[in-house]
Design an enzyme around this catalytic site. Structure first.
Site, PDB file in Angstrom:
ATOM      1  N   HIS A  35       0.935  -1.220   0.213  1.00  0.00           N
ATOM      2  CA  HIS A  35       0.125  -0.113  -0.019  1.00  0.00           C
ATOM      3  C   HIS A  35       0.813   1.209   0.050  1.00  0.00           C
ATOM      4  O   HIS A  35       2.117   1.165   0.045  1.00  0.00           O
ATOM      5  CB  HIS A  35      -0.986  -0.066   1.132  1.00  0.00           C
ATOM      6  CG  HIS A  35      -0.397   0.041   2.506  1.00  0.00           C
ATOM      7  ND1 HIS A  35       0.501  -0.823   3.104  1.00  0.00           N
ATOM      8  CD2 HIS A  35      -0.271   1.034   3.677  1.00  0.00           C
ATOM      9  CE1 HIS A  35       0.757  -0.525   4.254  1.00  0.00           C
ATOM     10  NE2 HIS A  35       0.280   0.660   4.598  1.00  0.00           N
ATOM     11  N   HIS A  91       1.534   3.882   1.933  1.00  0.00           N
ATOM     12  CA  HIS A  91       1.994   4.559   2.964  1.00  0.00           C
ATOM     13  C   HIS A  91       3.574   4.823   3.044  1.00  0.00           C
ATOM     14  O   HIS A  91       4.342   3.838   2.494  1.00  0.00           O
ATOM     15  CB  HIS A  91       1.654   3.838   4.450  1.00  0.00           C
ATOM     16  CG  HIS A  91       0.270   4.513   4.787  1.00  0.00           C
ATOM     17  ND1 HIS A  91      -0.317   3.589   5.591  1.00  0.00           N
ATOM     18  CD2 HIS A  91      -0.613   5.405   4.441  1.00  0.00           C
ATOM     19  CE1 HIS A  91      -1.677   4.098   5.902  1.00  0.00           C
ATOM     20  NE2 HIS A  91      -1.681   5.296   5.109  1.00  0.00           N
ATOM     21  N   ASP A 103       5.847   4.669   4.902  1.00  0.00           N
ATOM     22  CA  ASP A 103       7.198   3.826   5.517  1.00  0.00           C
ATOM     23  C   ASP A 103       6.710   2.639   4.760  1.00  0.00           C
ATOM     24  O   ASP A 103       7.586   1.471   5.315  1.00  0.00           O
ATOM     25  CB  ASP A 103       6.648   3.830   6.831  1.00  0.00           C
ATOM     26  CG  ASP A 103       5.283   3.219   7.248  1.00  0.00           C
ATOM     27  OD1 ASP A 103       4.390   3.532   6.642  1.00  0.00           O
ATOM     28  OD2 ASP A 103       5.019   2.647   8.219  1.00  0.00           O
ATOM     29  N   HIS A 104       6.313   2.313   3.748  1.00  0.00           N
ATOM     30  CA  HIS A 104       6.170   1.113   2.650  1.00  0.00           C
ATOM     31  C   HIS A 104       6.936   1.265   1.352  1.00  0.00           C
ATOM     32  O   HIS A 104       7.081   0.356   0.884  1.00  0.00           O
ATOM     33  CB  HIS A 104       4.749   0.639   2.760  1.00  0.00           C
ATOM     34  CG  HIS A 104       4.214   0.252   3.935  1.00  0.00           C
ATOM     35  ND1 HIS A 104       4.177  -0.970   4.502  1.00  0.00           N
ATOM     36  CD2 HIS A 104       4.055   0.876   5.207  1.00  0.00           C
ATOM     37  CE1 HIS A 104       3.746  -1.165   5.804  1.00  0.00           C
ATOM     38  NE2 HIS A 104       3.459  -0.082   6.248  1.00  0.00           N
ATOM     39  N   HIS A 141      -7.555  -0.499   6.013  1.00  0.00           N
ATOM     40  CA  HIS A 141      -6.224   0.324   6.432  1.00  0.00           C
ATOM     41  C   HIS A 141      -6.015   1.685   5.551  1.00  0.00           C
ATOM     42  O   HIS A 141      -6.108   2.592   5.691  1.00  0.00           O
ATOM     43  CB  HIS A 141      -5.021  -0.474   6.817  1.00  0.00           C
ATOM     44  CG  HIS A 141      -3.692   0.283   7.002  1.00  0.00           C
ATOM     45  ND1 HIS A 141      -3.741   0.820   8.146  1.00  0.00           N
ATOM     46  CD2 HIS A 141      -2.667   0.547   6.201  1.00  0.00           C
ATOM     47  CE1 HIS A 141      -2.583   1.424   8.230  1.00  0.00           C
ATOM     48  NE2 HIS A 141      -1.801   1.268   7.137  1.00  0.00           N
ATOM     49  N   ASP A 187       0.082  -3.714   6.532  1.00  0.00           N
ATOM     50  CA  ASP A 187      -0.565  -3.304   7.649  1.00  0.00           C
ATOM     51  C   ASP A 187      -2.189  -3.591   7.810  1.00  0.00           C
ATOM     52  O   ASP A 187      -2.722  -3.003   8.439  1.00  0.00           O
ATOM     53  CB  ASP A 187      -0.488  -1.629   7.584  1.00  0.00           C
ATOM     54  CG  ASP A 187       1.031  -1.368   7.770  1.00  0.00           C
ATOM     55  OD1 ASP A 187       1.809  -1.825   8.234  1.00  0.00           O
ATOM     56  OD2 ASP A 187       1.173   0.076   7.750  1.00  0.00           O
ATOM     57  N   HIS A 200       5.029  -4.504  10.866  1.00  0.00           N
ATOM     58  CA  HIS A 200       5.491  -3.846  12.081  1.00  0.00           C
ATOM     59  C   HIS A 200       5.715  -4.752  13.151  1.00  0.00           C
ATOM     60  O   HIS A 200       4.963  -5.680  13.388  1.00  0.00           O
ATOM     61  CB  HIS A 200       4.421  -2.918  12.621  1.00  0.00           C
ATOM     62  CG  HIS A 200       4.472  -1.531  11.487  1.00  0.00           C
ATOM     63  ND1 HIS A 200       5.110  -0.568  11.698  1.00  0.00           N
ATOM     64  CD2 HIS A 200       3.563  -1.302  10.453  1.00  0.00           C
ATOM     65  CE1 HIS A 200       5.151   0.295  10.720  1.00  0.00           C
ATOM     66  NE2 HIS A 200       4.002  -0.077   9.876  1.00  0.00           N
TER      67      HIS A 200
END
Ligand code: ZN
Length: 263
Positions: free
Chosen positions: A61, A63, A65-66, A117, A137, A175
């Site tokens: 996805h 985001h 941090d991905h 999410h 996530d 995570h």
């Protein structure tokens, strides 16, 4: 055929404060894939240390941090990049949707759409031998992602798709949230013996500074409250807290998610 399939190594690369970028590689060919490279630097360091070539990237996805390391990795290795249909993610070579099947270092992975999410969230599932799930996530060890873009009903449905996979499926989430998740799970189901055991094991694992992931789906089904919305004991616990709006699956899920958001 299963006997012809390569045996891949899978290991986590730690990034930011609690992200895991999953690394898959074939020890014979030294070709590698990474899942959700939010930061390029730890990936580059690991590839160099292990003498690997980056053949591909899987994105779950959008985001940061991905996907934050994607551009740097593309410049250095020119990997094939797979990801969801979202123009906000630049650099995807292969746009994926539910039902697609891709080959990762000789292993087939099915694409599952699991919105909630985020709306673009997908997961990667390899069904044979020991099944593997890279779920970003959406499903966490002992918990699930926050519902940022979708609805609780949508997230519940996505988790039901994952819950129906084989119980032996190894669950690779993005995570290290496990201890906080299990602390909440204990509040929801204080009498769950499997949960009590899991907490003791996870505390020991974290005490050795080791990752608590991957977990497996059987353990999640027994201990993760977000997969246990049909359990009467869990519903009764919500009722005791004055948090139960109804006993339908998505109603129970919404109540558990709202409780966790304020826990
Ligand atoms: Zn996310």
């Amino acid at each position: 055929m299963p006997t012809d399939q390569p045996t891949l190594e899978v290991q986590p690369i730690a990034a930011y404060s609690d992200n895991y970028i999953w690394l898959l590689f074939d020890p014979q060919t030294r070709r590698a894939f990474v899942v959700d490279p939010g930061d390029a630097q730890p990936v580059l360091t690991t590839l160099e240390t292990l003498d690997l070539d980056l053949a591909g990237v899987l994105i779950t996805h959008h985001h940061f941090d991905h996907v934050g390391g994607l551009e740097t990795l593309r410049e250095k290795y020119s990997p094939q990049v797979y990801g969801p249909d979202n123009p906000a993610i630049s650099g995807i070579d292969h746009v994926l949707a539910a039902g697609d099947v891709i080959t990762v270092l000789g292993l087939e992975f099915q694409i599952l759409e699991v919105p909630g999410h985020t709306l673009d969230h997908i997961a990667y599932f390899h069904p044979a031998q020991i099944p593997l799930l890279f779920c970003g996530d959406t499903l966490f060890a002992g918990g699930c992602g926050r519902v940022f873009e979708g609805t609780p009903a949508m997230m519940h449905e996505s988790l039901q798709i994952l819950a129906a996979l084989p119980p032996a499926t190894r669950v690779y989430c993005a995570h290290e949230y496990t201890m906080a998740n299990l602390g909440f799970a204990r509040a929801v189901e204080p009498d769950n013996e499997a949960l009590r055991q899991r907490i003791a094991e996870a505390e020991a694992t974290r005490g050795r500074n080791e990752p608590t992931v991957p977990s497996d789906l059987a353990l999640e089904l027994a201990t993760n409250p977000f997969l246990r919305c049909a359990e009467t004991a869990l519903q009764d616990s919500l009722a005791e807290q004055g948090k139960l709006e109804g006993r339908g699956g998505s109603e129970v899920f919404a109540a558990v998610r709202a409780w966790k958001d304020n826990f």
